[in-house]
Enzyme design. Structure first.
Site, PDB file in Angstrom:
ATOM      1  N   LYS A 205       0.831  -1.206   0.000  1.00  0.00           N
ATOM      2  CA  LYS A 205       0.000   0.000   0.000  1.00  0.00           C
ATOM      3  C   LYS A 205       0.864   1.254   0.000  1.00  0.00           C
ATOM      4  O   LYS A 205       0.648   2.173  -0.790  1.00  0.00           O
ATOM      5  CB  LYS A 205      -0.933  -0.009   1.209  1.00  0.00           C
ATOM      6  CG  LYS A 205      -1.906   1.164   1.237  1.00  0.00           C
ATOM      7  CD  LYS A 205      -2.940   1.018   2.328  1.00  0.00           C
ATOM      8  CE  LYS A 205      -3.945   2.168   2.282  1.00  0.00           C
ATOM      9  NZ  LYS A 205      -5.001   2.034   3.300  1.00  0.00           N
ATOM     10  N   GLU A 211       9.664  -5.583   4.618  1.00  0.00           N
ATOM     11  CA  GLU A 211       9.712  -6.994   4.213  1.00  0.00           C
ATOM     12  C   GLU A 211       9.521  -7.142   2.710  1.00  0.00           C
ATOM     13  O   GLU A 211      10.253  -7.872   2.036  1.00  0.00           O
ATOM     14  CB  GLU A 211       8.619  -7.789   4.946  1.00  0.00           C
ATOM     15  CG  GLU A 211       8.712  -7.752   6.461  1.00  0.00           C
ATOM     16  CD  GLU A 211       7.843  -6.681   7.087  1.00  0.00           C
ATOM     17  OE1 GLU A 211       7.282  -6.923   8.161  1.00  0.00           O
ATOM     18  OE2 GLU A 211       7.732  -5.590   6.484  1.00  0.00           O
ATOM     19  N   GLY A 266      -5.792  -2.483   4.157  1.00  0.00           N
ATOM     20  CA  GLY A 266      -5.066  -3.624   3.611  1.00  0.00           C
ATOM     21  C   GLY A 266      -5.802  -4.942   3.754  1.00  0.00           C
ATOM     22  O   GLY A 266      -5.862  -5.748   2.824  1.00  0.00           O
ATOM     23  N   ARG A 267      -6.406  -5.186   4.931  1.00  0.00           N
ATOM     24  CA  ARG A 267      -7.083  -6.468   5.155  1.00  0.00           C
ATOM     25  C   ARG A 267      -8.428  -6.548   4.452  1.00  0.00           C
ATOM     26  O   ARG A 267      -9.082  -7.591   4.481  1.00  0.00           O
ATOM     27  CB  ARG A 267      -7.227  -6.730   6.650  1.00  0.00           C
ATOM     28  CG  ARG A 267      -7.940  -5.639   7.433  1.00  0.00           C
ATOM     29  CD  ARG A 267      -7.714  -5.828   8.926  1.00  0.00           C
ATOM     30  NE  ARG A 267      -8.257  -4.735   9.726  1.00  0.00           N
ATOM     31  CZ  ARG A 267      -7.617  -3.597   9.964  1.00  0.00           C
ATOM     32  NH1 ARG A 267      -6.433  -3.377   9.430  1.00  0.00           N
ATOM     33  NH2 ARG A 267      -8.154  -2.663  10.735  1.00  0.00           N
ATOM     34  N   GLU A 352      -7.088  -7.909  13.743  1.00  0.00           N
ATOM     35  CA  GLU A 352      -6.435  -6.636  13.442  1.00  0.00           C
ATOM     36  C   GLU A 352      -7.448  -5.499  13.479  1.00  0.00           C
ATOM     37  O   GLU A 352      -7.094  -4.355  13.740  1.00  0.00           O
ATOM     38  CB  GLU A 352      -5.760  -6.704  12.066  1.00  0.00           C
ATOM     39  CG  GLU A 352      -4.710  -5.609  11.843  1.00  0.00           C
ATOM     40  CD  GLU A 352      -3.829  -5.889  10.645  1.00  0.00           C
ATOM     41  OE1 GLU A 352      -2.783  -6.538  10.817  1.00  0.00           O
ATOM     42  OE2 GLU A 352      -4.194  -5.466   9.525  1.00  0.00           O
ATOM     43  N   HIS A 383      -8.707 -34.388  14.828  1.00  0.00           N
ATOM     44  CA  HIS A 383      -7.616 -35.234  15.314  1.00  0.00           C
ATOM     45  C   HIS A 383      -6.513 -34.394  15.974  1.00  0.00           C
ATOM     46  O   HIS A 383      -5.392 -34.868  16.138  1.00  0.00           O
ATOM     47  CB  HIS A 383      -7.050 -36.059  14.161  1.00  0.00           C
ATOM     48  CG  HIS A 383      -8.042 -37.019  13.588  1.00  0.00           C
ATOM     49  ND1 HIS A 383      -8.199 -38.306  14.059  1.00  0.00           N
ATOM     50  CD2 HIS A 383      -8.967 -36.870  12.607  1.00  0.00           C
ATOM     51  CE1 HIS A 383      -9.166 -38.910  13.392  1.00  0.00           C
ATOM     52  NE2 HIS A 383      -9.639 -38.070  12.503  1.00  0.00           N
ATOM     53  N   LYS A 511       6.513  -2.293  13.945  1.00  0.00           N
ATOM     54  CA  LYS A 511       7.327  -1.928  12.774  1.00  0.00           C
ATOM     55  C   LYS A 511       8.384  -0.909  13.145  1.00  0.00           C
ATOM     56  O   LYS A 511       9.549  -1.009  12.748  1.00  0.00           O
ATOM     57  CB  LYS A 511       6.431  -1.353  11.674  1.00  0.00           C
ATOM     58  CG  LYS A 511       5.542  -2.362  10.964  1.00  0.00           C
ATOM     59  CD  LYS A 511       4.728  -1.641   9.886  1.00  0.00           C
ATOM     60  CE  LYS A 511       3.791  -2.576   9.165  1.00  0.00           C
ATOM     61  NZ  LYS A 511       2.980  -1.850   8.153  1.00  0.00           N
TER      62      LYS A 511
END
Length: 554
Positions: A205, A211, A266-267, A352, A383, A511
């Protein structure tokens, strides 16, 4: 207004105490029409919320809570572009990306509908060129593989959607995802690719995410032998960003920089150009169907009365359990291999958004806000952690999600899968009483002492609430509706709990600290750091230096 001072809030606090002593078995026994009354059939799926610890009195007060929290007015503000994200001073318009909301809405002097349509048309043209083999690398070979470099919302949404719609793949271009700055993921991905036919999509964005840009620079070095830097960036890179100028400064050609906007979180961005990998994987028409499914859910959220409004009801139930009943976690349990990434996607989307402790007034919340979201594929979970769901003292409400239509042609498999999903929700609801356990053990021929010793371990209290979402067929349209259902659920939770769901200051804190600590891993004064962090860095330096020395002497 303090929501805790409303009549409905106080009523719900009292009802929560009563409901702790009510069993779902009783609720079903007292109302033969309960499953019919507490379920909704929508175009793409059935939502059965009858296995929840609510009765008509709770239901009425939850609806009244939504009214007293002014959910309908907040919903209208969401769709009309009012800056509801007050802490960041901007509107929240991801719904406009799929054509929902006011048609002539403008933001920053620009028509939102025109801007979205223009960018979608650019996306369509790029995808068609890619599928037709017209996009080539430096050596003239057509692009065969696209690697999306992003993190958070810039990768999790698109990757989840592509995994969910594997059966709808189109074209011969493979899509890969790299999100981790740990170089192992990028190295593993590149190991199976041909540099001459690989295109990188840098999704960020701000186009400043450490990263993502670190991975982009490493990808550029991997391509080095093919051509000079400018040619590599021109033929082997594209970008998706809300900061197009920064992408062009990096060296990516303007006609390969696809834009989304500051008013897209963003999400919630998979509907924007961030969904470019989705359009590549399933074709632009498939991507359009995804948007249309979400728009259908938008209309339902806007138009359905509160008592028949699926996102609103799911949001209310979440508040009921986390805030009033004291159940701090919620499990997402898909019984469809295609949805294996959905729990992780919803974990980010909800936690978030609503993992906050400050109300809109700036005060500390005096109540629990959003729950811990976790889960995995249902059969695998059976399981692994279902033992906890069935017999732990903790109560974990759950969402079971399955499909009527199988995503494959193998006979017999789907019926076993669906039978397990229905059985687990039934078992969590009903449990097995001590009397039932004793009768079963006696029928097996165990003597009284053996029955008495074993029975306590086999008792299941039940009374574990759940929703079941049964999708007709998991196609792009249905998946779009499902994602939008959860998006609006999250919005409803935030409005009722009086928190801002669309900022993420907790993410930003980490960050900033990481940026300050990174150079200190090599050298620098550690006296300003806390004792633990300083010791960890000292250890890191010492071991790294020792390893380097051993490699040199060896």
């Amino acid at each position: 207004m303090d929501i805790t001072q409303t009549h409905s809030w106080r009523e719900l606090e009292a009802l929560a105490g009563q409901m702790q002593h009510t069993h779902l078995r009783e609720l079903f026994a007292n109302d033969p029409r309960r499953a019919e009354r507490y379920s909704l059939e929508l175009p793409s799926f059935l939502l059965d919320y009858s296995k929840n610890l609510i009765d008509d009195e709770v239901f009425v007060n939850l609806l009244q809570l939504a009214r007293e929290a002014d959910v309908e007015r907040w919903r209208d503000r969401l769709f009309t572009g009012v800056p509801i994200n007050r802490t960041e001073g901007r509107p929240v318009l991801h719904t406009a990306l799929r054509g929902s909301g006011v048609a002539d809405l403008s933001c920053e002097g620009q028509s939102v509908a025109v801007a979205v349509a223009t960018e979608l048309e650019r996306l369509k043209g790029f995808v068609n060129l890619l599928h037709n083999g017209a996009l080539t690398g430096c050596t003239g070979l057509p692009i065969s593989d696209v690697v999306n470099l992003g993190v958070g919302g810039s990768h999790l949404g698109p990757q989840m959607v592509i995994e969910a719609l594997r059966g709808y793949r189109q074209g011969g271009v493979n899509v890969h995802f790299v999100s981790n700055v740990d170089g192992a993921q990028l190295a593993d991905t590149l190991a199976g690719l041909n540099p001459e036919t690989t295109l990188f999509v840098v999704s960020s964005k701000t186009f400043s995410t450490t990263e993502t840009l670190t991975n982009a620079r490493s990808a550029l070095r991997w391509l080095d032998p093919l051509a000079d830097r400018d040619e590599l960036l021109r033929r082997h890179f594209a970008a998706v960003t809300a900061s197009p100028a920064r992408a062009q400064e990096f060296g990516i050609e303007a006609d390969r920089v696809f834009r989304f906007w500051d008013w897209v979180g963003g999400r919630f961005s998979v509907w924007s150009a961030i969904g470019l990998p989705v359009a590549i994987a399933i074709g632009f028409e498939g991507f359009r169907a995804l948007l249309d499914g979400a728009a259908e859910m938008d209309r339902h959220f806007q138009q359905a009365p509160l008592e028949q409004n699926a996102p609103l009801l799911m949001g209310l139930l979440s508040v009921w359990y986390c805030t009033f009943m004291g159940y701090p976690a919620h499990a997402v349990l898909p019984y469809d291999q295609a949805l294996h990434m959905l729990p992780a996607y919803l974990q980010q989307a909800e936690m978030e958004s609503n993992g906050k402790s400050t109300t809109r007034s700036g005060e500390e919340a005096a109540y629990a806000t959003g729950p811990l979201i976790w889960g995995q594929l249902g059969i695998n979970g059976q399981h692994a952690f279902y033992q906890y769901l069935h017999q732990s003292p903790a109560v974990v409400p759950a969402d079971f999600i399955g499909s009527v239509a199988a995503g494959h042609g193998l006979p017999g498999h789907h019926e076993i899968l669906m039978a397990n999903m229905l059985a687990q929700s039934q078992a969590l609801m009903n449990g097995v009483s001590n009397d039932e356990v004793v009768a079963e053990l006696q029928e097996r021929g165990l003597d009284e002492a053996e029955v008495s010793a074993l029975a306590p371990f086999k008792v299941h209290r039940g009374n574990r609430p759940s929703n079941t979402i049964l999708i007709k067929k998991l196609n792009p349209h249905a998946l779009g509706a499902l994602i939008a259902l959860y998006e609006h659920k999250i919005f409803v939770q935030g409005v009722i709990l009086q928190i801002y769901s669309f900022d993420q200051w907790g993410v930003e804190l980490g960050k900033g600290l990481a940026a300050a600590l990174q150079p200190k891993l090599e050298c620098g004064d550690l006296r300003e750091e806390d004792a633990s962090t300083a010791r960890l860095i000292e250890y890191y330096r010492r071991v790294k230096a020792g390893t380097a020395a051993a490699e040199t002497t060896g």
